[in-house]
Write a protein that holds these residues in place. Structure first.
Motif, PDB file in Angstrom:
ATOM      1  N   GLN A  16     -70.813  39.716  -7.904  1.00 43.90           N
ATOM      2  CA  GLN A  16     -71.852  39.377  -8.883  1.00 43.90           C
ATOM      3  C   GLN A  16     -71.585  40.064 -10.222  1.00 43.90           C
ATOM      4  O   GLN A  16     -71.731  39.451 -11.281  1.00 43.90           O
ATOM      5  CB  GLN A  16     -73.230  39.765  -8.342  1.00 43.90           C
ATOM      6  CG  GLN A  16     -74.368  39.287  -9.212  1.00 43.90           C
ATOM      7  CD  GLN A  16     -74.387  37.771  -9.351  1.00 43.90           C
ATOM      8  OE1 GLN A  16     -74.291  37.052  -8.375  1.00 43.90           O
ATOM      9  NE2 GLN A  16     -74.480  37.292 -10.577  1.00 43.90           N
ATOM     10  N   ILE A  17     -71.165  41.317 -10.180  1.00 47.93           N
ATOM     11  CA  ILE A  17     -70.864  42.052 -11.413  1.00 47.93           C
ATOM     12  C   ILE A  17     -69.711  41.386 -12.149  1.00 47.93           C
ATOM     13  O   ILE A  17     -69.771  41.171 -13.370  1.00 47.93           O
ATOM     14  CB  ILE A  17     -70.547  43.528 -11.102  1.00 47.93           C
ATOM     15  CG1 ILE A  17     -71.815  44.253 -10.655  1.00 47.93           C
ATOM     16  CG2 ILE A  17     -69.929  44.226 -12.315  1.00 47.93           C
ATOM     17  CD1 ILE A  17     -71.563  45.629 -10.060  1.00 47.93           C
ATOM     18  N   LEU A  18     -68.658  41.022 -11.412  1.00 49.72           N
ATOM     19  CA  LEU A  18     -67.509  40.363 -12.036  1.00 49.72           C
ATOM     20  C   LEU A  18     -67.900  39.004 -12.624  1.00 49.72           C
ATOM     21  O   LEU A  18     -67.454  38.638 -13.716  1.00 49.72           O
ATOM     22  CB  LEU A  18     -66.369  40.205 -11.032  1.00 49.72           C
ATOM     23  CG  LEU A  18     -65.635  41.496 -10.646  1.00 49.72           C
ATOM     24  CD1 LEU A  18     -64.682  41.237  -9.485  1.00 49.72           C
ATOM     25  CD2 LEU A  18     -64.886  42.068 -11.824  1.00 49.72           C
ATOM     26  N   GLN A  19     -68.727  38.259 -11.908  1.00 46.53           N
ATOM     27  CA  GLN A  19     -69.167  36.956 -12.424  1.00 46.53           C
ATOM     28  C   GLN A  19     -70.011  37.113 -13.682  1.00 46.53           C
ATOM     29  O   GLN A  19     -69.868  36.338 -14.633  1.00 46.53           O
ATOM     30  CB  GLN A  19     -69.938  36.189 -11.338  1.00 46.53           C
ATOM     31  CG  GLN A  19     -69.044  35.664 -10.234  1.00 46.53           C
ATOM     32  CD  GLN A  19     -69.815  35.070  -9.072  1.00 46.53           C
ATOM     33  OE1 GLN A  19     -71.002  35.339  -8.889  1.00 46.53           O
ATOM     34  NE2 GLN A  19     -69.118  34.268  -8.268  1.00 46.53           N
ATOM     35  N   ASP A  20     -70.866  38.121 -13.705  1.00 44.85           N
ATOM     36  CA  ASP A  20     -71.673  38.381 -14.901  1.00 44.85           C
ATOM     37  C   ASP A  20     -70.784  38.772 -16.087  1.00 44.85           C
ATOM     38  O   ASP A  20     -70.987  38.309 -17.215  1.00 44.85           O
ATOM     39  CB  ASP A  20     -72.705  39.484 -14.635  1.00 44.85           C
ATOM     40  CG  ASP A  20     -73.802  39.056 -13.674  1.00 44.85           C
ATOM     41  OD1 ASP A  20     -73.934  37.831 -13.428  1.00 44.85           O
ATOM     42  OD2 ASP A  20     -74.514  39.937 -13.150  1.00 44.85           O
ATOM     43  N   GLU A  21     -69.808  39.629 -15.825  1.00 47.51           N
ATOM     44  CA  GLU A  21     -68.884  40.019 -16.891  1.00 47.51           C
ATOM     45  C   GLU A  21     -68.086  38.822 -17.387  1.00 47.51           C
ATOM     46  O   GLU A  21     -67.860  38.675 -18.587  1.00 47.51           O
ATOM     47  CB  GLU A  21     -67.922  41.108 -16.393  1.00 47.51           C
ATOM     48  CG  GLU A  21     -68.561  42.465 -16.245  1.00 47.51           C
ATOM     49  CD  GLU A  21     -67.566  43.524 -15.784  1.00 47.51           C
ATOM     50  OE1 GLU A  21     -66.343  43.307 -15.924  1.00 47.51           O
ATOM     51  OE2 GLU A  21     -68.012  44.570 -15.293  1.00 47.51           O
ATOM     52  N   LEU A  22     -67.667  37.959 -16.466  1.00 49.68           N
ATOM     53  CA  LEU A  22     -66.912  36.766 -16.843  1.00 49.68           C
ATOM     54  C   LEU A  22     -67.756  35.857 -17.737  1.00 49.68           C
ATOM     55  O   LEU A  22     -67.281  35.375 -18.765  1.00 49.68           O
ATOM     56  CB  LEU A  22     -66.445  36.015 -15.597  1.00 49.68           C
ATOM     57  CG  LEU A  22     -65.667  34.727 -15.832  1.00 49.68           C
ATOM     58  CD1 LEU A  22     -64.387  34.999 -16.612  1.00 49.68           C
ATOM     59  CD2 LEU A  22     -65.360  34.047 -14.509  1.00 49.68           C
ATOM     60  N   LYS A  23     -69.002  35.662 -17.357  1.00 43.41           N
ATOM     61  CA  LYS A  23     -69.905  34.811 -18.157  1.00 43.41           C
ATOM     62  C   LYS A  23     -70.088  35.403 -19.556  1.00 43.41           C
ATOM     63  O   LYS A  23     -70.038  34.687 -20.557  1.00 43.41           O
ATOM     64  CB  LYS A  23     -71.260  34.675 -17.463  1.00 43.41           C
ATOM     65  CG  LYS A  23     -72.197  33.701 -18.156  1.00 43.41           C
ATOM     66  CD  LYS A  23     -73.590  33.724 -17.550  1.00 43.41           C
ATOM     67  CE  LYS A  23     -73.583  33.026 -16.216  1.00 43.41           C
ATOM     68  NZ  LYS A  23     -74.951  32.908 -15.645  1.00 43.41           N
ATOM     69  N   THR A  24     -70.258  36.726 -19.638  1.00 43.01           N
ATOM     70  CA  THR A  24     -70.426  37.402 -20.928  1.00 43.01           C
ATOM     71  C   THR A  24     -69.180  37.246 -21.792  1.00 43.01           C
ATOM     72  O   THR A  24     -69.275  36.938 -22.986  1.00 43.01           O
ATOM     73  CB  THR A  24     -70.733  38.896 -20.702  1.00 43.01           C
ATOM     74  OG1 THR A  24     -71.908  39.018 -19.913  1.00 43.01           O
ATOM     75  CG2 THR A  24     -70.924  39.614 -22.015  1.00 43.01           C
ATOM     76  N   GLU A  25     -68.000  37.434 -21.185  1.00 43.96           N
ATOM     77  CA  GLU A  25     -66.745  37.317 -21.934  1.00 43.96           C
ATOM     78  C   GLU A  25     -66.514  35.877 -22.400  1.00 43.96           C
ATOM     79  O   GLU A  25     -66.026  35.654 -23.513  1.00 43.96           O
ATOM     80  CB  GLU A  25     -65.557  37.793 -21.087  1.00 43.96           C
ATOM     81  CG  GLU A  25     -65.502  39.294 -20.888  1.00 43.96           C
ATOM     82  CD  GLU A  25     -65.201  40.068 -22.157  1.00 43.96           C
ATOM     83  OE1 GLU A  25     -64.311  39.664 -22.935  1.00 43.96           O
ATOM     84  OE2 GLU A  25     -65.866  41.096 -22.380  1.00 43.96           O
ATOM     85  N   GLU A  26     -66.859  34.901 -21.569  1.00 40.62           N
ATOM     86  CA  GLU A  26     -66.689  33.501 -21.966  1.00 40.62           C
ATOM     87  C   GLU A  26     -67.618  33.144 -23.134  1.00 40.62           C
ATOM     88  O   GLU A  26     -67.214  32.426 -24.056  1.00 40.62           O
ATOM     89  CB  GLU A  26     -66.931  32.571 -20.774  1.00 40.62           C
ATOM     90  CG  GLU A  26     -65.819  32.614 -19.761  1.00 40.62           C
ATOM     91  CD  GLU A  26     -66.108  31.834 -18.492  1.00 40.62           C
ATOM     92  OE1 GLU A  26     -65.134  31.450 -17.815  1.00 40.62           O
ATOM     93  OE2 GLU A  26     -67.293  31.622 -18.163  1.00 40.62           O
ATOM     94  N   LYS A  48     -60.921  36.665 -13.864  1.00 44.27           N
ATOM     95  CA  LYS A  48     -60.679  35.550 -12.936  1.00 44.27           C
ATOM     96  C   LYS A  48     -59.722  35.968 -11.833  1.00 44.27           C
ATOM     97  O   LYS A  48     -59.899  35.602 -10.663  1.00 44.27           O
ATOM     98  CB  LYS A  48     -60.133  34.339 -13.696  1.00 44.27           C
ATOM     99  CG  LYS A  48     -61.188  33.623 -14.522  1.00 44.27           C
ATOM    100  CD  LYS A  48     -60.604  32.417 -15.233  1.00 44.27           C
ATOM    101  CE  LYS A  48     -61.673  31.670 -16.014  1.00 44.27           C
ATOM    102  NZ  LYS A  48     -61.138  30.520 -16.743  1.00 44.27           N
ATOM    103  N   ARG A  49     -58.710  36.752 -12.200  1.00 44.07           N
ATOM    104  CA  ARG A  49     -57.757  37.240 -11.202  1.00 44.07           C
ATOM    105  C   ARG A  49     -58.459  38.153 -10.200  1.00 44.07           C
ATOM    106  O   ARG A  49     -58.240  38.048  -8.990  1.00 44.07           O
ATOM    107  CB  ARG A  49     -56.626  37.982 -11.922  1.00 44.07           C
ATOM    108  CG  ARG A  49     -55.375  38.144 -11.143  1.00 44.07           C
ATOM    109  CD  ARG A  49     -54.189  38.651 -11.965  1.00 44.07           C
ATOM    110  NE  ARG A  49     -54.467  39.639 -12.976  1.00 44.07           N
ATOM    111  CZ  ARG A  49     -54.436  39.418 -14.301  1.00 44.07           C
ATOM    112  NH1 ARG A  49     -54.138  38.225 -14.772  1.00 44.07           N
ATOM    113  NH2 ARG A  49     -54.709  40.387 -15.147  1.00 44.07           N
ATOM    114  N   GLU A  50     -59.337  39.033 -10.678  1.00 40.37           N
ATOM    115  CA  GLU A  50     -60.090  39.915  -9.786  1.00 40.37           C
ATOM    116  C   GLU A  50     -61.001  39.118  -8.848  1.00 40.37           C
ATOM    117  O   GLU A  50     -61.096  39.426  -7.679  1.00 40.37           O
ATOM    118  CB  GLU A  50     -60.939  40.908 -10.601  1.00 40.37           C
ATOM    119  CG  GLU A  50     -60.171  42.056 -11.163  1.00 40.37           C
ATOM    120  CD  GLU A  50     -59.608  42.985 -10.113  1.00 40.37           C
ATOM    121  OE1 GLU A  50     -60.338  43.339  -9.160  1.00 40.37           O
ATOM    122  OE2 GLU A  50     -58.438  43.343 -10.223  1.00 40.37           O
ATOM    123  N   LEU A  51     -61.640  38.109  -9.397  1.00 42.10           N
ATOM    124  CA  LEU A  51     -62.514  37.275  -8.560  1.00 42.10           C
ATOM    125  C   LEU A  51     -61.712  36.539  -7.488  1.00 42.10           C
ATOM    126  O   LEU A  51     -62.172  36.381  -6.354  1.00 42.10           O
ATOM    127  CB  LEU A  51     -63.295  36.281  -9.413  1.00 42.10           C
ATOM    128  CG  LEU A  51     -64.515  36.862 -10.143  1.00 42.10           C
ATOM    129  CD1 LEU A  51     -65.023  35.911 -11.205  1.00 42.10           C
ATOM    130  CD2 LEU A  51     -65.607  37.183  -9.128  1.00 42.10           C
TER     131      LEU A  51
END
Length: 166
Positions: free
Chosen positions: A100-110, A159-162
């Motif tokens: 969830q943390i990685l997905q939130d960070e991904l959304k913020t970066e996008e 994305k790689r981490e996810l």
């Protein structure tokens, strides 16, 4: 400055540089004095020492590096017996939180990337009032391009981490 003082200073500098280079030379072990066909002297501590004479350097102690045991490539490192373990439910909860943390960070970066690209305007961002000097405008444009590149790399890493999660 008189000539004697100059020579004394030159000699002191030459001796100190010679002493420092000698101390670096003995870091790996023996030091050899080699003389080529033209009479040129060269000090060596590695490589070809044929025809060279070993030099004793007074006052310098050489301590060899300790030899470390070789690691076996076929045997993976295992955790110590007293290493704390986590039950499966706790680990799944942690993995879920991490996802969830990685997905939130991904959304913020996008979102950040979309805003940066909008402001960048294909390399022609809108000039600001404080950029009367064209060099300032170019500098800001380059910084914007770098920010876009860095954000794209962050997105790739997230994305790689996810994709690495179970």
């Amino acid at each position: 400055m008189n000539q004697f003082l100059r020579r004394a200073i030159f000699a002191a500098v030459a001796l100190s540089s010679l002493a420092s280079s000698a101390s670096f030379a003995v870091a790996d072990g023996d030091v050899f004095l080699c003389v080529d066909e033209n009479g040129k002297k060269e000090y060596k501590n590695t490589g070809e020492t044929k025809g060279c004479k070993r030099v004793e350097l007074p006052g310098i102690t050489v301590i060899p590096a300790p030899v470390l045991p070789k690691k076996s490539a076929s045997k993976p490192a295992s955790a110590p017996a007293d290493f704390p373990k986590v039950d499966e439910g706790t680990q799944k909860a942690r993995d879920s939180d991490r996802r969830q943390i990685l997905q939130d960070e991904l959304k913020t970066e996008e979102q950040k990337l979309a805003n940066l690209k909008k402001d960048y305007n294909n390399g022609e961002p809108e000039r600001r009032g404080d950029e009367k000097n064209y060099a300032k405008y170019q500098e800001r444009t380059i910084m914007m391009k770098d920010d876009i590149s860095r954000t794209e790399k962050n997105i790739e890493a997230l994305k790689r981490e996810l994709s690495n999660l179970k």
